[in-house]
Scaffold this motif. Sequence first.
Motif, PDB file in Angstrom:
ATOM      1  N   ILE A   1      39.716  27.272  16.885  1.00 14.48           N
ATOM      2  CA  ILE A   1      40.344  25.866  16.381  1.00 14.48           C
ATOM      3  C   ILE A   1      41.002  25.491  17.869  1.00 14.48           C
ATOM      4  N   PHE A   2      40.464  24.054  18.113  1.00 20.31           N
ATOM      5  CA  PHE A   2      41.103  23.571  19.312  1.00 20.31           C
ATOM      6  C   PHE A   2      41.369  22.170  18.798  1.00 20.31           C
ATOM      7  N   ILE A   3      42.468  21.311  19.677  1.00 18.77           N
ATOM      8  CA  ILE A   3      43.139  20.258  19.473  1.00 18.77           C
ATOM      9  C   ILE A   3      42.839  19.237  20.594  1.00 18.77           C
ATOM     10  N   ASP A   4      42.503  18.236  20.489  1.00 16.57           N
ATOM     11  CA  ASP A   4      42.650  17.244  21.506  1.00 16.57           C
ATOM     12  C   ASP A   4      43.658  16.232  21.058  1.00 16.57           C
ATOM     13  N   ALA A   5      44.854  16.227  21.342  1.00 18.77           N
ATOM     14  CA  ALA A   5      45.694  15.679  20.645  1.00 18.77           C
ATOM     15  C   ALA A   5      46.066  14.084  21.109  1.00 18.77           C
ATOM     16  N   THR A   6      45.359  13.791  22.286  1.00 20.63           N
ATOM     17  CA  THR A   6      45.208  12.366  22.579  1.00 20.63           C
ATOM     18  C   THR A   6      43.917  12.030  22.801  1.00 20.63           C
ATOM     19  N   PHE A   7      43.047  11.700  21.760  1.00 24.84           N
ATOM     20  CA  PHE A   7      41.680  11.394  21.919  1.00 24.84           C
ATOM     21  C   PHE A   7      41.157  10.086  22.750  1.00 24.84           C
ATOM     22  N   GLY A   8      42.084   9.171  22.883  1.00 26.70           N
ATOM     23  CA  GLY A   8      41.594   7.920  23.707  1.00 26.70           C
ATOM     24  C   GLY A   8      40.278   7.423  23.649  1.00 26.70           C
ATOM     25  N   ARG A   9      39.262   7.723  24.486  1.00 20.44           N
ATOM     26  CA  ARG A   9      37.908   7.091  24.323  1.00 20.44           C
ATOM     27  C   ARG A   9      37.040   8.497  24.077  1.00 20.44           C
ATOM     28  N   GLY A  10      37.561   9.799  24.078  1.00 21.66           N
ATOM     29  CA  GLY A  10      36.843  11.055  23.647  1.00 21.66           C
ATOM     30  C   GLY A  10      36.344  11.532  24.858  1.00 21.66           C
ATOM     31  N   GLY A  11      36.598  11.389  26.042  1.00 23.52           N
ATOM     32  CA  GLY A  11      36.134  12.008  27.212  1.00 23.52           C
ATOM     33  C   GLY A  11      36.399  13.403  27.260  1.00 23.52           C
TER      34      GLY A  11
ATOM     35  N   ASP B   1      25.171  11.585  20.746  1.00 26.53           N
ATOM     36  CA  ASP B   1      26.332  10.547  20.427  1.00 26.53           C
ATOM     37  C   ASP B   1      26.200   9.483  20.884  1.00 26.53           C
ATOM     38  N   GLU B   2      26.507   8.310  20.539  1.00 25.46           N
ATOM     39  CA  GLU B   2      26.406   7.017  21.039  1.00 25.46           C
ATOM     40  C   GLU B   2      27.513   6.575  21.847  1.00 25.46           C
ATOM     41  N   MET B   3      27.767   6.044  23.006  1.00 26.35           N
ATOM     42  CA  MET B   3      28.805   5.607  23.869  1.00 26.35           C
ATOM     43  C   MET B   3      28.877   4.306  24.189  1.00 26.35           C
ATOM     44  N   THR B   4      29.885   3.635  24.021  1.00 23.21           N
ATOM     45  CA  THR B   4      30.146   2.242  23.949  1.00 23.21           C
ATOM     46  C   THR B   4      30.151   1.905  25.722  1.00 23.21           C
ATOM     47  N   ASP B   5      30.165   0.703  25.988  1.00 22.24           N
ATOM     48  CA  ASP B   5      30.388   0.227  27.325  1.00 22.24           C
ATOM     49  C   ASP B   5      31.824   0.651  27.816  1.00 22.24           C
ATOM     50  N   SER B   6      32.907   0.382  27.118  1.00 20.82           N
ATOM     51  CA  SER B   6      34.255   0.867  27.642  1.00 20.82           C
ATOM     52  C   SER B   6      34.170   2.269  27.834  1.00 20.82           C
ATOM     53  N   GLN B   7      33.653   3.063  27.091  1.00 23.79           N
ATOM     54  CA  GLN B   7      33.527   4.411  27.093  1.00 23.79           C
ATOM     55  C   GLN B   7      32.707   4.958  28.397  1.00 23.79           C
ATOM     56  N   ALA B   8      31.707   4.042  28.575  1.00 26.30           N
ATOM     57  CA  ALA B   8      30.975   4.455  29.836  1.00 26.30           C
ATOM     58  C   ALA B   8      31.719   4.017  31.100  1.00 26.30           C
TER      59      ALA B   8
ATOM     60  N   ILE C   1      31.235   9.882  17.724  1.00 31.01           N
ATOM     61  CA  ILE C   1      30.686  11.579  17.929  1.00 31.01           C
ATOM     62  C   ILE C   1      30.389  12.133  16.643  1.00 31.01           C
ATOM     63  N   THR C   2      28.986  12.353  16.440  1.00 32.48           N
ATOM     64  CA  THR C   2      28.740  12.881  15.169  1.00 32.48           C
ATOM     65  C   THR C   2      28.493  14.544  15.243  1.00 32.48           C
ATOM     66  N   ASP C   3      28.957  15.249  16.059  1.00 31.44           N
ATOM     67  CA  ASP C   3      28.983  16.671  15.961  1.00 31.44           C
ATOM     68  C   ASP C   3      29.840  17.183  14.795  1.00 31.44           C
ATOM     69  N   PRO C   4      29.213  17.834  13.924  1.00 28.20           N
ATOM     70  CA  PRO C   4      29.719  18.384  12.923  1.00 28.20           C
ATOM     71  C   PRO C   4      31.164  19.229  12.885  1.00 28.20           C
ATOM     72  N   ARG C   5      31.232  19.814  13.964  1.00 32.09           N
ATOM     73  CA  ARG C   5      32.376  20.468  14.504  1.00 32.09           C
ATOM     74  C   ARG C   5      33.814  19.657  14.816  1.00 32.09           C
ATOM     75  N   PHE C   6      33.411  18.400  14.800  1.00 29.50           N
ATOM     76  CA  PHE C   6      34.483  17.304  15.345  1.00 29.50           C
ATOM     77  C   PHE C   6      35.242  16.479  13.967  1.00 29.50           C
ATOM     78  N   SER C   7      36.469  16.513  14.313  1.00 36.62           N
ATOM     79  CA  SER C   7      37.017  15.591  13.144  1.00 36.62           C
ATOM     80  C   SER C   7      38.197  14.806  14.017  1.00 36.62           C
ATOM     81  N   ILE C   8      38.624  13.562  13.738  1.00 37.88           N
ATOM     82  CA  ILE C   8      39.982  12.975  14.109  1.00 37.88           C
ATOM     83  C   ILE C   8      40.850  12.666  13.054  1.00 37.88           C
ATOM     84  N   VAL C   9      42.061  12.824  13.472  1.00 35.48           N
ATOM     85  CA  VAL C   9      43.278  12.380  12.326  1.00 35.48           C
ATOM     86  C   VAL C   9      43.941  10.992  12.928  1.00 35.48           C
TER      87      VAL C   9
END
Length: 249
Positions: A30-40, A2-9, A71-79
């Motif tokens: 199945i797991f839920i990140d209800a508040t993705f933000g910048r993905g940490g 995965d690539e990470m932007t400056d703000s994420q870093a 995030i290129t992990d095939p297990r991941f998706s976002i709504v």
Amino acid sequence: MDEMTDSQALHRTVLLTEAADEVSRARNGIFIDATFGRGGHSRAVLARIAPDARLIAFDRDPEAIKSAAAITDPRFSIVHAPFSEMKEQLAALGISQVNGILMDIGVSSPQIDEAGRGFSFRMDGPLDMRMDTTCGLTAAQWLAQASESDIARVLRDYGEERFAGKIARAICRVREEPPIERTAQLADLIARTVPKNKNDSAQHPATRSFQAIRIQVNGELDELKRALSAAGSLLACDGVLAVISFHSL
């Protein structure tokens, strides 16, 4: 990788290890990140769950949705939706039960650090404060039309501001000429209105009011109530809900 932007870093995710460990305890499912933000938190959960598990993230901030593309992990998706709609959005995906849910409540540091979002009085910018910039009233629009009593109630209830009535009167007295449309305008007005507190000189006088207005504009307490109710009905009998909060509210 995965690539990470400056703000994420630069963004340091709070309780990263603790929250991810608890939520991903089952490893499978199945797991839920209800508040993705910048993905940490999402990245940490992905590092812990099984190869055939699934992580679905939610966020109402369009900028968060954009950052999720890294995030290129095939297990991941976002709504793109508020976490209050979690149950309905998951039902549309054919999901009625999950094994872990993580919620990190409140505004994220990337939102605060960007002057154009209007969350902070530290930098001058448009008085927006919306987490989802595609809908709803901005903070400036709400302040322009709310009654003095409503403004005072919000500052008192959501900001625990002792001078809520005094600030509300000042806002209503000056809000037409010129309109209050910038963070610096509002912060300066509050600083001129609120007596200086010698015992808390480190805190800007506008801190509590900005928090209160942000919570009002985004309906944060109602959103949280709905999200917690949804989480209770979605979790498997041995599922885990982890909630990170910073406000006494």
